[in-house]
Enzyme design. Structure first.
Site, PDB file in Angstrom:
ATOM      1  N   ARG A  83      75.047 101.040 -29.264  1.00 41.80           N
ATOM      2  CA  ARG A  83      75.617  99.702 -29.126  1.00 41.80           C
ATOM      3  C   ARG A  83      74.607  98.826 -28.385  1.00 41.80           C
ATOM      4  NH1 ARG A  83      79.417  97.563 -24.516  1.00 41.80           N
ATOM      5  NH2 ARG A  83      79.733  95.465 -25.293  1.00 41.80           N
ATOM      6  N   HIS A 127      76.747  89.029 -25.367  1.00 39.80           N
ATOM      7  CA  HIS A 127      76.881  89.773 -24.106  1.00 39.80           C
ATOM      8  C   HIS A 127      76.268  88.924 -22.986  1.00 39.80           C
ATOM      9  CE1 HIS A 127      77.259  94.068 -22.320  1.00 39.80           C
ATOM     10  NE2 HIS A 127      76.999  93.261 -21.315  1.00 39.80           N
ATOM     11  N   GLU A 172      83.357  91.784 -22.505  1.00 41.48           N
ATOM     12  CA  GLU A 172      83.979  91.560 -21.195  1.00 41.48           C
ATOM     13  C   GLU A 172      84.139  90.090 -20.809  1.00 41.48           C
ATOM     14  OE1 GLU A 172      82.345  93.729 -17.927  1.00 41.48           O
ATOM     15  OE2 GLU A 172      82.814  95.664 -18.801  1.00 41.48           O
ATOM     16  N   ASN A 310      86.034  98.908 -22.018  1.00 43.65           N
ATOM     17  CA  ASN A 310      85.045  99.200 -20.973  1.00 43.65           C
ATOM     18  C   ASN A 310      85.818  99.610 -19.732  1.00 43.65           C
ATOM     19  OD1 ASN A 310      83.120  98.348 -22.753  1.00 43.65           O
ATOM     20  ND2 ASN A 310      82.289  96.725 -21.438  1.00 43.65           N
ATOM     21  N   TYR A 312      85.328 101.452 -15.908  1.00 48.42           N
ATOM     22  CA  TYR A 312      84.533 102.053 -14.838  1.00 48.42           C
ATOM     23  C   TYR A 312      85.419 102.616 -13.735  1.00 48.42           C
ATOM     24  CZ  TYR A 312      80.397 100.182 -17.045  1.00 48.42           C
ATOM     25  OH  TYR A 312      79.409  99.938 -17.948  1.00 48.42           O
ATOM     26  N   GLU A 369      82.076 101.176 -23.131  1.00 48.84           N
ATOM     27  CA  GLU A 369      81.275 101.396 -21.923  1.00 48.84           C
ATOM     28  C   GLU A 369      82.048 102.275 -20.962  1.00 48.84           C
ATOM     29  OE1 GLU A 369      79.555  98.106 -19.685  1.00 48.84           O
ATOM     30  OE2 GLU A 369      79.257  96.989 -21.557  1.00 48.84           O
TER      31      GLU A 369
HETATM   32  C1  NOJ Z   1      79.742  95.941 -17.749  1.00 47.48           C
HETATM   33  C2  NOJ Z   1      78.794  95.038 -18.451  1.00 47.48           C
HETATM   34  O1  NOJ Z   1      79.172  94.872 -19.776  1.00 47.48           O
HETATM   35  C3  NOJ Z   1      77.351  95.474 -18.348  1.00 47.48           C
HETATM   36  O2  NOJ Z   1      76.556  94.391 -18.711  1.00 47.48           O
HETATM   37  C4  NOJ Z   1      77.054  95.998 -16.960  1.00 47.48           C
HETATM   38  O3  NOJ Z   1      75.710  96.298 -16.795  1.00 47.48           O
HETATM   39  C5  NOJ Z   1      77.897  97.223 -16.724  1.00 47.48           C
HETATM   40  N1  NOJ Z   1      79.287  96.840 -16.769  1.00 47.48           N
HETATM   41  C6  NOJ Z   1      77.639  97.955 -15.410  1.00 47.48           C
HETATM   42  O4  NOJ Z   1      78.161  97.220 -14.340  1.00 47.48           O
END
Ligand code: NOJ
Length: 465
Positions: A83, A127, A172, A310, A312, A369
């Protein structure tokens, strides 16, 4: 070359974004983007890391000789998808109008090189790097942005739609418009770098609405072209946890943040309606924020074919009058060793995926992500390898959690790790490493990390049907 990729094959991939990896910032007729200006003219990273970093060179992915080596390493890793995003300002240097053939050619070549290596290109149209001329016209706050974006993506579909079978309209929108871009603007204004006002959030509601309209129109246009692929949108998700579950104010703030960040987008697309509580808040601080029934119908009528998730971390939410809409989320990570993007809680990925399935009619999902960075202690060079046990553990546990959700009925079709190589982390420059391949930014030398081999093993051992 027309390699077709079976839609039901599980994708194991890695992800990146143009500004974070390409460099080549003035190469071959590229126009200036917001980030070229933020980093070069305003030196925005200074306010956050006390150093001036830019994406002018990044990890030099613009150079074919460099990216061919990286693709060879991806092959060694065993991924079947990559991607990446397209820099709008390479395609249309002024944002609209004249097309730059050399910029268009760069992505033609990259796509062909990926396909020649049996790696499916998954393209993010946008992006976060906006042509600066459009930024100067107000960016997404200008309602013409819907038309600008439609013109841009038509060029992408016409050029790459024969070989690219998965497009992503946006990456995002929340983190872009309600966080990173605002931090950059604070740095430009020499204001407190992290301070964001309620009025700013209210104003950004207009921008994010334009962005969702743009996404719907692009989806409609793409579908009309009948190119035999799919188009989705990538959203960031931050499940919320009240910092003190017994404190009614924290609980209320957590609901607000959940609405703003998580429910806002999916409700619009799948229920044709923004969450009432959040609309009220936006209007309280910006009475001009009004949406019509027709616009909401448009957003719901042209749903994405898949949701890019995405993930985290969840966030602990604290009621705090000085935070926008009274909900503080960024500084509350209680973990002793802190992951850059929040507390490590893989079980929340499972819960999130199951929540989306149950609440929004089981949409097709790709994790577009997931990944981590913990700082220098987790980046220990040891001969030919970099030891990153914390990242390795994070990745293993999150993939386990995702695969459990898949077994429990979530329509999960792929997992993309962020990121392949260390790269430019926006206002934090090169200080925050998320790669599974270590990059020496001076020599451009790549060294696979322990997590690279762990991911390789997962890909080898997990049946993908
Ligand atoms: C989300 C973002 O899409 C990406 O650009 C960023 O580097 C990562 N998170 C890590 O924080």
């Amino acid at each position: 070359m027309t390699t077709m990729f079976a839609q039901n094959k599980f994708l194991w991939g890695v992800a990146s974004a143009a500004y974070q990896v390409e460099g080549g910032y003035q190469a071959d007729g590229k126009g200036r983007s917001n980030w070229d200006v933020y980093t070069n003219e305003y030196q925005v990273t200074q306010a956050f890391i006390d150093k001036q970093h830019t994406g002018n060179v990044a990890i030099n992915f613009y150079e074919r000789s460099q990216y061919l080596q990286d693709i060879a390493l991806m092959k060694q890793l065993g991924v079947n998808a990559y991607r990446f995003s397209i820099a709008w300002s390479r395609i249309l240097p002024n944002g609209i109008g004249e097309i730059n053939p050399k910029g268009v050619a760069y992505y033609h070549q990259l796509i062909d090189d990926l396909l020649a290596n049996d790696i499916e290109p998954v393209v993010t149209n946008f992006h976060w790097d906006l042509p600066y001329q459009l930024q100067e016209k107000g960016g997404w706050g200008n309602s013409n942005s819907v038309q600008w974006y439609a013109e841009y993506v038509d060029v992408l579909f016409a050029n790459y739609g024969d070989r690219v079978k998965k497009f992503i309209t946006f990456n995002e929108p929340f983190i872009y418009l309600f966080f990173i871009d605002l931090l950059a603007h604070n740095a430009i204004a020499k204001a407190n770098p992290y301070a964001i006002s309620n009025e700013t959030y209210g104003k950004q509601a207009e921008a994010v609405h334009h962005l969702l309209l743009a996404s719907a129109i692009a989806t409609q246009n793409y579908h009309q072209l009948n190119l035999g692929g799919v188009i989705g949108i990538t959203l960031s998700f931050t499940p919320t946890i009240p910092l003190d579950a017994n404190n009614a104010e924290d609980v209320r703030a957590a609901t607000v943040f959940d609405g703003l960040h998580n429910r806002w987008f999916l409700d619009a697309m799948y229920k044709g309606k923004y969450p009432d509580d959040i609309v009220k808040l936006h209007q309280q601080y910006n009475p001009a924020f009004q949406v019509s029934a027709e616009e909401m119908q448009l957003i719901a009528a042209h749903k994405p074919d898949f949701i890019g998730v995405n993930f985290y971390a969840p966030a602990y939410i604290k009621a705090d009058a000085s935070a926008p809409y009274g909900a503080e989320w960024f500084s509350t990570n209680p973990d002793e060793v802190k992951m850059f993007n929040g507390p490590v809680r893989p079980e929340y990925l499972y819960q999130l995926l199951v929540w989306i399935k149950n609440e929004y009619g089981n949409p097709t999902i790709y994790i577009t992500e997931n990944g981590a960075g913990f700082g220098a202690a987790d980046e220990q060079l040891d001969g030919n390898i970099v030891r990153d046990p914390l990242r390795t553990d994070y990745i293993q546990r999150h993939i386990d959690s995702a695969m459990q959700a898949k077994r429990d009925g979530v329509d999960l079709r792929g997992y993309f790790l962020w990121s392949f190589c260390d790269n430019f982390e926006w206002v934090f420059g090169y200080d925050k490493r998320f790669g599974i391949v270590y990059v020496d930014f001076d020599s451009q030398r790549r060294t696979p990390k322990q997590s690279f081999y762990a991911y390789q093993q997962i890909i080898n051992e997990t049946p993908s049907k």
